[in-house]
Motif scaffolding. Structure first.
Motif, PDB file in Angstrom:
ATOM      1  N   ASN A 513      59.635  49.099  18.077  1.00  0.00           N
ATOM      2  CA  ASN A 513      60.060  50.030  19.127  1.00  0.00           C
ATOM      3  C   ASN A 513      59.857  49.432  20.517  1.00  0.00           C
ATOM      4  N   LEU A 514      58.747  48.697  20.691  1.00  0.00           N
ATOM      5  CA  LEU A 514      58.432  48.121  21.997  1.00  0.00           C
ATOM      6  C   LEU A 514      59.516  47.148  22.447  1.00  0.00           C
ATOM      7  N   VAL A 515      60.032  46.335  21.505  1.00  0.00           N
ATOM      8  CA  VAL A 515      60.996  45.310  21.903  1.00  0.00           C
ATOM      9  C   VAL A 515      62.435  45.787  21.764  1.00  0.00           C
ATOM     10  N   SER A 516      62.629  47.048  21.426  1.00  0.00           N
ATOM     11  CA  SER A 516      63.992  47.571  21.371  1.00  0.00           C
ATOM     12  C   SER A 516      64.136  48.708  22.374  1.00  0.00           C
ATOM     13  N   SER A 517      63.693  49.913  21.997  1.00  0.00           N
ATOM     14  CA  SER A 517      63.930  51.059  22.884  1.00  0.00           C
ATOM     15  C   SER A 517      63.106  50.977  24.164  1.00  0.00           C
ATOM     16  N   ASP A 518      61.824  50.580  24.070  1.00  0.00           N
ATOM     17  CA  ASP A 518      61.015  50.504  25.294  1.00  0.00           C
ATOM     18  C   ASP A 518      61.541  49.425  26.232  1.00  0.00           C
ATOM     19  N   LEU A 519      61.973  48.312  25.664  1.00  0.00           N
ATOM     20  CA  LEU A 519      62.493  47.233  26.490  1.00  0.00           C
ATOM     21  C   LEU A 519      63.801  47.653  27.166  1.00  0.00           C
ATOM     22  N   SER A 520      64.631  48.417  26.451  1.00  0.00           N
ATOM     23  CA  SER A 520      65.886  48.881  27.049  1.00  0.00           C
ATOM     24  C   SER A 520      65.610  49.840  28.203  1.00  0.00           C
ATOM     25  N   ASN A 521      64.479  50.565  28.156  1.00  0.00           N
ATOM     26  CA  ASN A 521      64.115  51.454  29.270  1.00  0.00           C
ATOM     27  C   ASN A 521      63.780  50.673  30.538  1.00  0.00           C
ATOM     28  N   LEU A 522      63.463  49.376  30.388  1.00  0.00           N
ATOM     29  CA  LEU A 522      63.081  48.556  31.543  1.00  0.00           C
ATOM     30  C   LEU A 522      64.253  47.731  32.078  1.00  0.00           C
ATOM     31  N   GLU A 523      65.443  47.969  31.534  1.00  0.00           N
ATOM     32  CA  GLU A 523      66.581  47.108  31.868  1.00  0.00           C
ATOM     33  C   GLU A 523      66.883  47.126  33.363  1.00  0.00           C
ATOM     34  N   TYR A 524      66.820  48.291  33.989  1.00  0.00           N
ATOM     35  CA  TYR A 524      67.162  48.389  35.421  1.00  0.00           C
ATOM     36  C   TYR A 524      65.960  48.860  36.236  1.00  0.00           C
ATOM     37  N   VAL A 525      64.771  48.486  35.778  1.00  0.00           N
ATOM     38  CA  VAL A 525      63.561  48.981  36.441  1.00  0.00           C
ATOM     39  C   VAL A 525      63.487  48.502  37.890  1.00  0.00           C
ATOM     40  N   GLY A 526      64.013  47.295  38.179  1.00  0.00           N
ATOM     41  CA  GLY A 526      63.999  46.798  39.557  1.00  0.00           C
ATOM     42  C   GLY A 526      64.817  47.687  40.480  1.00  0.00           C
ATOM     43  N   THR A 527      66.010  48.082  40.000  1.00  0.00           N
ATOM     44  CA  THR A 527      66.859  48.980  40.788  1.00  0.00           C
ATOM     45  C   THR A 527      66.165  50.309  41.022  1.00  0.00           C
ATOM     46  N   PHE A 528      65.613  50.881  39.933  1.00  0.00           N
ATOM     47  CA  PHE A 528      64.970  52.194  40.042  1.00  0.00           C
ATOM     48  C   PHE A 528      63.845  52.154  41.079  1.00  0.00           C
ATOM     49  N   ALA A 529      62.954  51.170  40.930  1.00  0.00           N
ATOM     50  CA  ALA A 529      61.758  51.128  41.773  1.00  0.00           C
ATOM     51  C   ALA A 529      62.112  50.891  43.243  1.00  0.00           C
ATOM     52  N   VAL A 530      62.993  49.914  43.500  1.00  0.00           N
ATOM     53  CA  VAL A 530      63.332  49.586  44.885  1.00  0.00           C
ATOM     54  C   VAL A 530      64.145  50.708  45.521  1.00  0.00           C
ATOM     55  N   PHE A 531      65.032  51.329  44.753  1.00  0.00           N
ATOM     56  CA  PHE A 531      65.836  52.415  45.312  1.00  0.00           C
ATOM     57  C   PHE A 531      64.941  53.584  45.726  1.00  0.00           C
ATOM     58  N   ILE A 532      64.043  53.990  44.820  1.00  0.00           N
ATOM     59  CA  ILE A 532      63.194  55.157  45.106  1.00  0.00           C
ATOM     60  C   ILE A 532      62.203  54.864  46.217  1.00  0.00           C
ATOM     61  N   SER A 533      61.637  53.647  46.240  1.00  0.00           N
ATOM     62  CA  SER A 533      60.560  53.360  47.198  1.00  0.00           C
ATOM     63  C   SER A 533      61.062  52.831  48.534  1.00  0.00           C
ATOM     64  N   VAL A 534      62.222  52.153  48.562  1.00  0.00           N
ATOM     65  CA  VAL A 534      62.682  51.517  49.799  1.00  0.00           C
ATOM     66  C   VAL A 534      64.031  52.070  50.263  1.00  0.00           C
ATOM     67  N   GLU A 535      65.041  51.880  49.415  1.00  0.00           N
ATOM     68  CA  GLU A 535      66.414  52.133  49.858  1.00  0.00           C
ATOM     69  C   GLU A 535      66.670  53.604  50.183  1.00  0.00           C
ATOM     70  N   SER A 536      66.275  54.505  49.267  1.00  0.00           N
ATOM     71  CA  SER A 536      66.579  55.920  49.468  1.00  0.00           C
ATOM     72  C   SER A 536      65.912  56.490  50.715  1.00  0.00           C
ATOM     73  N   PRO A 537      64.586  56.328  50.912  1.00  0.00           N
ATOM     74  CA  PRO A 537      63.972  56.870  52.144  1.00  0.00           C
ATOM     75  C   PRO A 537      64.587  56.270  53.414  1.00  0.00           C
ATOM     76  N   PHE A 538      64.821  54.950  53.384  1.00  0.00           N
ATOM     77  CA  PHE A 538      65.384  54.279  54.553  1.00  0.00           C
ATOM     78  C   PHE A 538      66.776  54.819  54.874  1.00  0.00           C
ATOM     79  N   GLN A 539      67.588  55.005  53.829  1.00  0.00           N
ATOM     80  CA  GLN A 539      68.951  55.492  54.037  1.00  0.00           C
ATOM     81  C   GLN A 539      68.954  56.932  54.538  1.00  0.00           C
ATOM     82  N   VAL A 540      68.086  57.775  53.966  1.00  0.00           N
ATOM     83  CA  VAL A 540      68.025  59.177  54.410  1.00  0.00           C
ATOM     84  C   VAL A 540      67.628  59.246  55.889  1.00  0.00           C
ATOM     85  N   ILE A 541      66.652  58.416  56.272  1.00  0.00           N
ATOM     86  CA  ILE A 541      66.207  58.418  57.681  1.00  0.00           C
ATOM     87  C   ILE A 541      67.356  57.995  58.599  1.00  0.00           C
TER      88      ILE A 541
END
Length: 1620
Positions: A513-541
């Motif tokens: 499960n770790l190397v299939s479904s859990d790994l697929s959950n991390l496929e776009y983790v960079g986008t998720f993290a940077v969007f929520i922490s950097v891009e979205s607040p900056f854009q809203v402001i």
């Protein structure tokens, strides 16, 4: 023009007086701030950066010259060369690079010349210092001298230095170019400014041209030299490592791959670009493992932070690209605002000319697109790297893990064998794009494993079902006949360890499960993290700041509205997650039913259960579709929220602004409306993405924590625990005394399956007590001899081997304790539950050892594999498939043994290798292999139950007691003296050997399986090429309604209305704003316009809701019909088709492909219609106001279509390769983890790691190409769209005579049109790929079918009243073109007669039974109770005949469900049937673990012996009350007691009118039958009473009886039958 420059130009004209010190100071101060000095400052910084390292080296006494090559090989090459052109090319990289740098150097020299002659030809605005040269002129000359030196270094220095010099040179030239743009081009965009250096005349533009060439064009277009990451191991470079900057930016280096795909039918793996060396796993491991690997790093920091620290460069790049993209995105609204202001003013020239805003619009969009491209580049690389690193991290850690949770000697599942079910994807729910079911399953199954057998049929056996089983040796034929499930046994409570949480969690399933479904959950983790922490607040402001700038404080009202409405989408999202969980539960239930159905598909067909099973599946499907529909309607709610909230924010903002115009003295103009609308659109997308990303980010966090939990808290084997806990040395005092070096044995120690699994004395809780292996004194095995380990089931025989191998936790009893297994000469291990890799048979045997033909052939002979290989078309090159799918259990066991025998290891540990073999094969193995020359002089430790067979060759015997202690060691005689049970077992086994000698059919059960399976891998899976065909698409699209044409007309009309209203809303806002141009603000009725606009919004939402609602019900109808047709087709196919088609493929069609249909295909089909209509209406809106733009719009559409077409050719090939190379990664992982004990025993960990590196790199190579192809398309489509929008802006500004509101509307439509072209192509691409599932399903709707039921084929209600059978000239064949297997067979059996059918292998016994059931093609006549079977519906015929196959198939579930799967009988009838079948004679009624109706049966009956399965099949036959019963008798796997009970039941419990046909393997079973039929080559050669047939001296029956070792008894039985 900056103020310092203006002041300087004024000040230089002042006279210089003696008293002008202050003036001088002011002048010098102004000169230092002149913009022309900026490149000089950069040059000073550059020189410092270049000189500091060598100066530092000199200061610290380093001898190495900085300008020399850092690579020793390169340095020696430098010493030898004489500065020839060839050496120059080698240093710089290639001829094009030399040419580019040479031209750049000439450019710089030209600039140097111009900077010298310039002051001589024009009057400088600065005060001359030296002749005509001012301070600025001198700075310019010095700058270009320095740049000339850099240009020379960039050509002549060593590689690393010339690269640095080129970067510095290009950067400074680009800065100088920017300075001149600011000074001399920017003023041209204004009305009242002029170029600062216009006095230079043509020299200025010559300088600008040279700077453009040397500072922009050459740096962008110059290729780069490949510098390997590891100079000692250079690899073939990826084109991106040598591509120019421009090629990198717009993916020009992908062109060769794109056009190669265009020319060829499909791309293959070898045609793809190699993997960049920085993405090779070995380099990633070196970079990341020191921080991530728990064996190297003791940090307990959250794993997400560890990943950020490891990949901080990628994360910083993502953040930077996000910020630049957000900033660039505001170029469009600013430009639109200023252009519309220009149009509102009646085209009066403002301070800045309109072409500048058009240029800003164009460059802003291009810059945003490039930022997005690079964001996606870094994100995709981060994703690929994270996946590779985590896969390898989990893999390497899994090689250290103690598999205690899945290990039980009682069920013969050694740690190496536990993979048989856990790692397969065929019997688990396949989550599609929406799938989060794996996580749910993990949580829900965590606590119910200890008392359940169904969790994994290969690893757990419920205590309640196995009391009557005598031992492993009694279940041989279940494995031999193709079943890989372990035989049943009484569970040794002792040997089932408890996990840390008290639940026996399935570790292998968890790892998978770790190397299939859990790994697929991390496929776009960079986008998720940077969007929520950097891009979205900056854009809203920035959005709010922009809105505040153009709409004043009314923007704050919009912000308040946004904050108030934020909880609404969250509330809906919560409900969506709940419905998704429920939907996944229903999907899991359906998938489980499908899997179960396919596992017993032959039984279903033979029993005529197809209509009922189909109805069961339809019911499960309907329950699933209810939640599919609910989930989609809830998704509609969230989409409406995302659509409504930004409009609500916009409405409140505009309403406030318009209502307050009297106070604010402002007008709601077109420039404000349309620029604000584009910003509100950005806000809408931002909000939509945030609500989508937050749950994904939470899921990624959970997955990361699960991975961290596995890495940090999983128990390791002692070898690695010692490394982790180096402080705890005393418990690992395994040092063997010098005098005992080289011995094999254990002294004074205990062993448990985990550290926590210590002995428990809980009263009444012995079943859950953790097993402890005790070696009270010592056990030393004899070197170079054959050592046996014997004892009852659950005694700990396997555990003793595991203790020697270091798999169990070692607890020393004193200072003299030790465990010794010398590994210098090598260890070979054969697990009882055979372990094979998905390789060829030869590679499985060689296992990495060199091929020695003579030795290899001896191994094949001694392991009885020669005959098996002859049955396979490809011989030993046959691929065994995933988990050995093409092999029977016996074949896998002998290949596992052959691996150990072929190896050169001095010590062989063999764990009950004879259990899976029949008696004949077992004898061969003992005689030819164990006593053979290849094992002479090698140490063999053999665990076995076949004591009678193995004891004659044993030199040393260890007898184990049931409490995990050693009863005796030494000779067999001493063991028998102390163990009466062992003596009794040996006597019983000897009887079985004698019984086996009487078998008529010399074919081993596995031979049939092997022959049947030999071609399975030859039947390649159907792969469609090109686009998805209409016939496949219509399967779904035409079933959405009874009138599909009308359905699609209504649906598309709904979308047209919806998007027309949306466009009209935008136009109406402009119309509202235009009223302020012709009327005073107080005359414009805000309420009127707001009411109409609100009504339009409501109408748009209603139309959108209708479209989704209408489509959902259509898609659910289509999904229901497609599933029903697929199930009906599979259930209605022939046995021949089922035999040649792997079950996994059929299950995949019913699970993965149906899941894709429900989610991905349904969604992309909907999106394709929506996006197509959206684009069409946007384009029409542009053409309506600017008819001339019909040509550019058509050109854009054609160009986009062509790009998409070219892209699709490459993408489909690469997508196919991705699927092909992802599966081997997971299969290698599963195989290695499944056989972990074998891998560790052979010491093959490094070889498996190397193979994992290779497979992961191959997948990464394809994945990199896949992502780059997407970026290639995106770059081109975005640029085409930008050109279209920019050209429209130019036309509207300079050519058209539209009002500002109409121009704003056109620009808005054009921007929307150009922004969605790429999405349209991607949706179409996704539609094609997901449509492949429809093609795969359609293939299975066109398979060969059995005759369908007809009203005429329904028999009378009374039929059958008797078991009378008449067969007249029956012939049969397996396929229309195949040979006949039965020839004119004619016989008659009276009702109630018992007929035995005998014959040698291939005589047609099984074919006759299949022909009676019409499972194969037949000719002739068969009458059953007077009716022609040919005219009876198949389900009616088969439901009135019962066949008991040799190894009956059972369903997972209760015994009640197995006997009566459709709940037609009460418990009294079922218990009577069990009693009649003889089950109650085998078990004590007071035994708590006896089999009852509520007993759970594992899949395939894996937790029952073959005898018990036969009894249950007989009970099922009794329940069915068929008048004709066919019994395919089992072989020697059934013990005497069970066999006699079954035979007695057959004689006494069946009705007098029940006809019994018995296909006999042993003569004594049928010698007392009423009649015997002897078959030979598909013909009846004898048929009559046994006593009469025996009188024929030349008869076949007599010959068979005379050959038997039990001749007299058989004659006696025949005569007794005739007299009765």
């Amino acid at each position: 023009m900056g103020p310092p420059v203006e002041r300087a130009s004024e000040l230089v004209q002042m006279p210089l007086a003696a008293s002008g010190t202050a003036t001088l100071a002011l002048i010098s101060c102004s000169i230092w701030l002149d913009s022309l000095t900026v490149p000089a400052y950069c040059a000073i910084l550059s020189a410092a950066l270049l000189l500091i390292p060598p100066l530092k080296g000199i200061a610290f006494g380093e001898k190495k010259s900085y300008v020399q090559s850092e690579d020793p090989a390169e340095a020696s090459a430098e010493a030898e060369r004489n500065f020839s052109f060839g050496s120059l090319v080698d240093s710089v990289g290639s001829v094009p690079i030399v040419l580019y740098r040479s031209v750049q150097l000439l450019d710089v020299l030209a600039l140097l010349v111009l900077s010298v002659i310039g002051p001589l030809h024009y009057s400088t605005p600065y005060r001359p210092i030296v002749g005509p040269f001012s301070f600025i002129d001198i700075v310019q000359v010095a700058l270009y001298i320095y740049l000339s030196i850099l240009g020379g270094i960039s050509l002549l220095a060593s590689t690393r230095v010339n690269v640095r010099a080129f970067v510095h040179l290009s950067s400074i030239l680009a800065i100088a170019w920017g300075v001149y743009l600011y000074r001399d081009v920017w003023p041209l965009a204004t009305v009242d400014l002029s170029p600062q250096d216009e006095a230079e005349g043509f020299l200025l533009w010559a300088k600008l041209a040279l700077l453009t060439l040397s500072g922009v064009i050459i740096p962008l277009n110059s290729p780069r030299k490949y510098i390997p990451l590891d100079p000692k191991d250079p690899l073939e470079p990826h084109p991106e490592q040598t591509a120019s900057l421009l090629s990198l930016l717009i993916y020009l280096y992908m062109e060769p791959t794109i056009w190669l795909a265009w020319r060829l039918p499909r791309l293959t793996f070898d045609m793809l670009s190699p993997l960049p060396d920085y993405d090779h796993l070995k380099n990633l491991v070196g970079r990341t493992f020191p921080r991530l690997d728990p064996m190297r790093s003791k940090s307990r920091q959250h794993i997400a932070l560890q990943f950020v620290r490891v990949f901080w460069v990628e994360v910083c790049n993502l953040a930077a690209m996000s910020i630049t993209a957000v900033v660039a995105a505001f170029a469009a609204p600013i430009s639109i605002n200023q252009l519309l202001k220009y149009l509102e003013s009646g085209r009066e020239e403002a301070h800045i000319r309109p072409w500048f805003w058009i240029a800003l619009f164009f460059s802003g969009k291009v810059f945003k697109d490039l930022s997005d491209l690079w964001f996606l580049y870094y994100e995709s690389r981060l994703s690929i790297r994270i996946q590779a690193v985590i896969t390898e991290l989990v893999f390497e850690h899994a090689l250290r893990v103690r598999m205690e949770a899945d290990t039980s000697d009682s069920v013969t599942a050694t740690p190496s064998s536990v993979s048989t079910e856990a790692v397969t994807s065929d019997n688990a729910s396949h989550d599609g794009p929406e799938g989060d079911g794996s996580l749910e399953g993990e949580e829900s199954n965590a606590g119910d494993a200890p008392d359940s057998a169904t969790a994994s049929s290969s690893t757990a056996v419920p205590p309640s079902t196995t009391s009557s089983i005598k031992g492993k040796g009694k279940e041989k034929s279940s494995s031999e006949s193709g079943s890989t499930a372990p035989p049943a046994a009484t569970p040794a409570p002792s040997e089932m360890p408890e996990s840390k949480t008290g639940a026996s969690e399935h570790l292998i399933g968890r790892i998978n499960n770790l190397v299939s479904s859990d790994l697929s959950n991390l496929e776009y983790v960079g986008t998720f993290a940077v969007f929520i922490s950097v891009e979205s607040p900056f854009q809203v402001i920035l959005c709010m700041v922009f809105l505040y700038q153009i709409l004043g404080w009314s923007a704050l009202v919009g912000l308040a509205t946004m904050l108030i409405t934020l909880p609404l989408p969250g509330y809906v999202t919560k409900h969506i997650q709940g419905s998704q969980r429920e939907k996944m539960k229903r999907t899991d239930a359906r998938v489980q039913t499908v899997t179960e159905m396919m596992n017993v598909i032959r039984m279903i067909k033979l029993f005529g259960w197809e209509p009922r099973v189909s109805a069961q599946l339809d019911k499960k499907r309907e329950e699933e579709l209810v939640w599919v529909r609910k989930n989609k309607l809830l998704s509609l709610s969230i989409n409406l929220c995302n659509y409504m909230l930004p409009i609500l924010i916009m409405l409140t903002t505009f309403f406030t602004y318009a209502s307050a115009t009297v106070i604010m003295k402002e007008k709601l103009t077109a420039s404000r409306v349309f620029s604000a609308m584009s910003v509100f659109d950005m806000l809408r997308i931002d909000l939509h993405a945030s609500f989508f990303f937050i749950p994904q980010l939470i899921q990624a966090k959970v997955s990361l924590e699960r991975i961290a939990e596995f890495l940090r808290n999983t128990e390791l084997i002692d070898k690695y625990d010692k490394a982790e806990e180096s402080g705890n040395t005393e418990i690992f005092a395994t040092d063997v005394p010098e005098e005992r070096k080289g011995v094999i044995g254990i002294r004074h120690a205990s062993f448990t399956w985990s550290k926590e699994a210590l002995p428990s004395q809980t009263p009444g809780g012995t079943r859950k007590r953790a097993f402890v292996l005790h070696i009270d004194d010592e056990v030393i095995f004899q070197r170079g001899k054959i050592n046996l380990i014997v004892g009852p089931t659950g005694a700990g025989k396997t555990s003793l081997l595991m203790a020697l191998l270091g798999e169990m936790h070692y607890i020393p009893a004193g200072p003299d304790s030790f465990v010794s297994l010398p590994r210098e000469g090598g260890i070979a291990y054969a697990a009882q539950e055979s372990w094979v890799q998905n390789e060829t048979i030869r590679n499985n045997i060689l296992f990495g050892a060199p091929y020695d033909e003579v030795r290899y052939k001896k191994v094949l002979h001694q392991c009885a594999l020669e005959r098996d290989l002859s049955l396979f078309d490809a011989g030993d090159q046959t691929e065994v498939g995933e988990k050995g799918i093409t092999l029977s259990g016996g074949q896998k066991a002998r290949i596992t043994l052959a691996r150990a025998v072929y190896s050169y290891a001095e010590i062989l540990l063999l764990d009950d290798i004879l259990a899976a073999l029949d008696v004949h094969t077992s004898k061969w193995i003992v005689e030819k292999c164990i006593k053979g020359e290849l094992l002479q002089g090698r140490t063999i430790i053999l665990v076995t139950h076949n004591v009678a067979l193995a004891s004659p060759v044993a030199d040393f015997v260890v007898d184990m007691g049931s409490d995990g202690r050693i009863l005796s060691q030494g000779t067999l005689e001493s063991a028998l003296e102390r163990d009466s049970k062992l003596l009794k077992e040996i006597k019983e086994e000897q009887k079985e050997f004698e019984k086996a000698e009487d078998e008529v059919d010399s074919e081993k059960p596995e031979d049939a399986t092997a022959r049947q399976n030999a071609g399975k891998l030859v039947v390649a899976e159907e792969v469609e090429e090109g686009h998805v065909g209409w016939s496949a698409l219509s399967l779904y699209l035409a079933n959405m309604s009874k009138r599909p044409v009308l359905f699609w007309l209504i649906y598309m009309s709904g979308h047209i209305v919806r998007h027309f209203i949306s466009n009209f809303q935008t136009w109406y806002l402009g119309y509202w704003a235009a009223q302020y141009e012709t009327h005073p603000p107080e005359e414009v009725s805000v309420g009127h316009y707001l009411t109409i606009y609100t009504a339009l919004v409501a109408a748009g939402m209603a139309a959108a809701a209708f479209c989704v609602f209408y489509y959902v019900f259509g898609s659910v109808r289509a999904a229901r019909i497609v599933h029903k047709e697929l199930v009906t087709s599979v259930l209605g196919t022939t046995l021949r088709w089922l035999d040649k088609t792997p079950t996994a493929r059929i299950i995949t069609r019913c699970t993965v492909d149906i899941q894709t249909l429900d989610t991905r295909f349904a969604r992309t089909a909907e999106l394709l219609v929506e996006v197509s209509i959206f684009m069409l209406l946007k384009m029409l809106a542009v053409v309506l106001f600017s008819p001339i733009f019909i040509i550019p719009a058509a050109m854009v559409a054609i160009a986009g279509g062509l790009c998409g077409h070219v892209f699709m050719r490459a993408q489909l090939s690469v997508k196919r390769e991705m699927s092909n190379y992802k599966a081997p990664v997971l299969s290698h992982f599963g195989a290695a983890v499944g056989g972990i004990t074998s891998v560790r025993a052979y010491g093959a960990e490094e070889a498996f790691k190397a193979e994992a590196y290779s497979r992961i790199d191959r997948y990464s190579r394809v994945a990199v190409t896949h992502e780059n192809l997407n970026r290639w398309l995106s770059a081109r489509i975005d640029f085409i769209g930008t050109l279209f929008a920019t050209s429209l802006a130019l036309y509207l500004t300079y050519a058209a005579r539209l009002s500002a509101s109409d121009a704003g509307f056109s620009l808005n439509m054009a921007a929307a049109f150009s922004g969605v072209i790429f999405q349209a192509i991607r949706v179409f691409n996704d539609f094609e790929i997901s449509g492949n599932s429809l093609e795969r399903i359609q293939q299975y709707l066109l398979i060969e079918q059995e005759p369908k039921p007809t009203p005429e084929g329904v028999p009378p209600a009374y039929w059958p009243a008797s078991g009378h059978l008449e067969v007249d000239k029956l012939s049969a064949r397996y396929s229309p073109e195949g040979p006949k297997v039965l020839h004119d067979v004619t016989f008659e059996v009276a009702s109630g007669e018992r007929v035995g059918i005998v014959g040698r292998t291939g005589s047609g016994k099984s074919s006759l039974t299949l022909a009676l059931l019409r499972c194969i093609l037949t000719e002739g006549h068969v009458r059953y109770d007077g009716l022609e079977t040919e005219k009876i519906n198949l389900d009616a015929l088969r439901s009135n005949i019962t066949i008991i196959p040799q190894v009956p198939e059972l369903l997972s579930g209760t015994l009640r469900q197995n006997l009566d799967p459709f709940s037609e009988h009460d418990d009294a009838v079922l218990n009577d049937a069990l009693r009649s079948a003889g089950l109650f004679n085998l078990q004590d009624e007071n035994d708590q673990s006896r089999i009852t109706l509520d007993t759970e049966i594992a899949g395939g009956g894996a937790n029952l012996s073959v005898g018990q399965r036969q009894i249950l099949a007989l009970a099922r036959a009794i329940v069915r009350r068929s008048k004709l019963l066919i019994l395919d008798e089992a072989t020697s796997a059934i013990d005497y007691e069970t066999d006699s009970i079954i035979q007695t039941s057959l004689r006494t419990e069946l009705g007098k009118d029940v006809t019994l046909l018995t296909v006999a393997h042993r003569l004594q079973t049928i010698m007392d039958a009423d009649k015997i039929m002897v078959l030979d080559a598909g013909r009846i050669v004898e048929f009559g009473k046994p006593s009469e047939l025996l009188k024929n001296e030349t008869g076949m029956l007599r010959a068979l009886v005379d050959e038997s070792g039990d001749r007299e008894k058989l004659y006696e039985m025949a005569m007794g039958a005739s007299s009765s």
